[in-house]
Design an enzyme around this catalytic site. Structure first.
Site, PDB file in Angstrom:
ATOM      1  N   LYS A  38       2.345   9.020   3.144  1.00 56.98           N
ATOM      2  CA  LYS A  38       2.476   8.613   1.744  1.00 56.98           C
ATOM      3  C   LYS A  38       2.714   7.101   1.687  1.00 56.98           C
ATOM      4  O   LYS A  38       2.987   6.465   2.703  1.00 56.98           O
ATOM      5  CB  LYS A  38       3.637   9.357   1.090  1.00 56.98           C
ATOM      6  CG  LYS A  38       4.991   9.106   1.735  1.00 56.98           C
ATOM      7  CD  LYS A  38       6.063   9.922   1.053  1.00 56.98           C
ATOM      8  CE  LYS A  38       7.407   9.684   1.725  1.00 56.98           C
ATOM      9  NZ  LYS A  38       8.520  10.096   0.882  1.00 56.98           N
ATOM     10  N   TYR A 273      12.513 -24.536  -4.491  1.00 58.37           N
ATOM     11  CA  TYR A 273      13.107 -24.380  -5.828  1.00 58.37           C
ATOM     12  C   TYR A 273      14.636 -24.342  -5.770  1.00 58.37           C
ATOM     13  O   TYR A 273      15.224 -23.707  -4.896  1.00 58.37           O
ATOM     14  CB  TYR A 273      12.667 -23.049  -6.437  1.00 58.37           C
ATOM     15  CG  TYR A 273      11.206 -22.953  -6.782  1.00 58.37           C
ATOM     16  CD1 TYR A 273      10.638 -23.793  -7.732  1.00 58.37           C
ATOM     17  CD2 TYR A 273      10.403 -22.001  -6.169  1.00 58.37           C
ATOM     18  CE1 TYR A 273       9.291 -23.688  -8.060  1.00 58.37           C
ATOM     19  CE2 TYR A 273       9.061 -21.882  -6.489  1.00 58.37           C
ATOM     20  CZ  TYR A 273       8.508 -22.742  -7.439  1.00 58.37           C
ATOM     21  OH  TYR A 273       7.187 -22.626  -7.761  1.00 58.37           O
TER      22      TYR A 273
HETATM   23  C1  LIG Z   1       9.772  15.109   1.795  1.00 58.95           C
HETATM   24  C2  LIG Z   1       9.837  14.086   2.883  1.00 58.95           C
HETATM   25  N1  LIG Z   1       9.730  14.502   4.158  1.00 58.95           N
HETATM   26  C3  LIG Z   1       9.770  13.620   5.178  1.00 58.95           C
HETATM   27  C4  LIG Z   1       9.959  12.269   4.955  1.00 58.95           C
HETATM   28  C5  LIG Z   1      10.002  11.333   6.126  1.00 58.95           C
HETATM   29  O1  LIG Z   1      11.226  10.673   6.212  1.00 58.95           O
HETATM   30  P1  LIG Z   1      11.476   9.591   7.358  1.00 58.95           P
HETATM   31  O2  LIG Z   1      10.615   8.422   7.015  1.00 58.95           O
HETATM   32  O3  LIG Z   1      12.918   9.275   7.248  1.00 58.95           O
HETATM   33  O4  LIG Z   1      11.098  10.223   8.640  1.00 58.95           O
HETATM   34  C6  LIG Z   1      10.100  11.803   3.640  1.00 58.95           C
HETATM   35  C7  LIG Z   1      10.330  10.385   3.386  1.00 58.95           C
HETATM   36  O5  LIG Z   1      10.859   9.921   2.452  1.00 58.95           O
HETATM   37  C8  LIG Z   1      10.037  12.741   2.573  1.00 58.95           C
HETATM   38  O6  LIG Z   1      10.146  12.354   1.301  1.00 58.95           O
END
Ligand SMILES: Cc1ncc(COP(=O)(O)O)c(C=O)c1O
Length: 400
Positions: A38, A273
């Site tokens: 994601k 700045y």
């Molecule tokens: C539902 C879910 N599973 C797994 C993960 C993976 O987490 P991490 O990046 O801490 O391994 C996330 C990350 O936010 C998540 O939202």
């Protein structure tokens, strides 16, 4: 790839492969290994990484948005795509049309899928065991079982929960342990479905790995069942636990730039700045074409030191939208500046001569976290793929 400004994120696919293989070899029996891609694969480029992960044998990928899943499908990704965010009727149709797997967390989701499906759809069911964000309450488990059992349209494949403090997963009395016990209890109700459960993020997985390296305790919640794995941060090379010794991950992204020009300033002059940095001596300032619009947080002004020619040098003054300045006086000394023309600068990642600057460290200085540092790297920063299989990425996705 057209690049007139030499500021980019170098994505080392060999390192990604190393991190994935470490997971694959450490958990050969896991029912589910679902790297999270994601948020543009945590800033690394989701299409490119998804395709590369498939080439490594990864069969499941996690996204948040339906839109993220559509993009992957449109670029030919064949793996199972789990969509973690909720959806309405229209979203349900897209999920089905593109053969993605919804993570169902409300009664409405079930209704939308039933209305949209003309053939059975596989789902994962989310339970809220303490994060208080998404999912059914464990108390609702029997009611959902009754709703789904012998349901003609919905085929339950797995149960899901999300650890909100995976760091404590080794503690049998901790919050994660309690969450895992709850999901395990729920899974007993759903046994007739022949489901598996997934709950472990990077912190949970790394804690499980460290547990497996010791004599196994009895009845530890991490060992209650063969939990499925949803690694995010760790596949990108960072270990969120305090104890980094459990395994050697390799950071995948190096965020780098090249000095655009140098300024010699006299003692007493200021830089950038608001005049927040004043030269205490005659100084050499490197102007680097990267700024907060590229995701390098302004809060790092006058705080972080970056890698210049393999040395740490401090940021001088306020980070601008498109530039930041470095005090390179100690490295350049009295040498001819021509020698440092186009000198590489590392915001985080690997630099010259084996030097390394961790996104963890930069994240802490930015009063943030590694996840945010990686996902912040801006859209206008090109991703350049390196490693043995980089050619595959550029050819297939048209990156170069
Ligand atoms: C539902 C879910 N599973 C797994 C993960 C993976 O987490 P991490 O990046 O801490 O391994 C996330 C990350 O936010 C998540 O939202």
């Amino acid at each position: 790839m057209e690049m007139y400004r030499h500021t980019f994120a170098e994505i080392n696919l060999d390192h990604l492969a190393h991190n994935i293989r470490l997971l694959q070899s450490s958990f050969p029996q896991t029912p589910f290994l679902c790297p999270m891609v994601k948020a543009n694969a945590y800033g690394h480029g989701d299409v490119q990484l998804a395709r590369f992960l498939e080439s490594l044998g990864v069969k499941h990928l996690g996204v948040c948005l339906i839109e993220e899943g559509l993009l992957l499908r449109n670029f030919g990704v064949k793996a199972e795509i789990l969509v973690f965010r909720g959806f309405d009727r229209e979203g349900a149709e897209k999920i089905l049309q593109y053969q993605m797997t919804p993570v169902v967390s409300t009664w409405e989701h079930i209704e939308h899928l039933e209305a949209a499906a003309d053939q059975p759809v596989n789902i994962h069911l989310k339970f809220d065991t303490g994060m208080n964000r998404l999912g059914f309450r464990p108390e609702e488990a029997q009611k959902i079982f009754d709703r789904l059992w012998q349901n003609k349209k919905i085929r339950l494949k797995a149960l899901v929960t999300h650890l909100y403090n995976g760091d404590d997963a080794l503690d049998t009395q901790g919050q994660s342990a309690e969450q895992l016990r709850q999901l395990h209890a729920v899974s007993q109700i759903f046994k007739p479905f022949n489901i598996f459960c997934h709950a472990l993020n990077s912190a949970g997985i790394l804690n499980l790995l460290s547990l497996k390296q010791k004599p196994l305790p009895e009845n530890h919640p991490l060992l209650l069942q063969n939990w499925g794995l949803r690694p995010g941060l760790m596949i990108y090379g960072y270990n969120p636990l305090e104890d980094k010794s459990v395994c050697q991950l390799k950071p995948v992204m190096t965020f780098k730039s090249q000095v655009a020009t140098y300024r010699r300033v006299k003692a007493g002059e200021t830089v950038s700045y608001g005049a927040t940095w004043k030269a205490q001596r005659d100084s050499v300032i490197a102007v680097v074409p990267v700024g907060y619009a590229d995701g390098f947080h302004r809060i790092l002004s006058n705080k972080a030191s970056l890698l210049f020619a393999g040395h740490r040098v401090p940021i001088a003054g306020t980070i601008c939208m498109d530039y930041l300045m470095l005090d390179v006086t100690d490295v350049v000394g009295t040498q001819d500046l021509k020698k440092f023309k186009d000198q590489e600068v590392i915001m985080f990642g690997y630099g010259a001569g084996g030097s390394f600057l961790s996104a963890d460290e930069i994240g802490t200085l930015a009063q943030s976290i590694t996840w945010e540092m990686l996902t912040s790297v801006g859209e206008r920063v090109p991703r350049v793929y390196t490693g043995v299989d980089a050619r595959f990425i550029h050819d297939e996705v048209g990156g170069e």
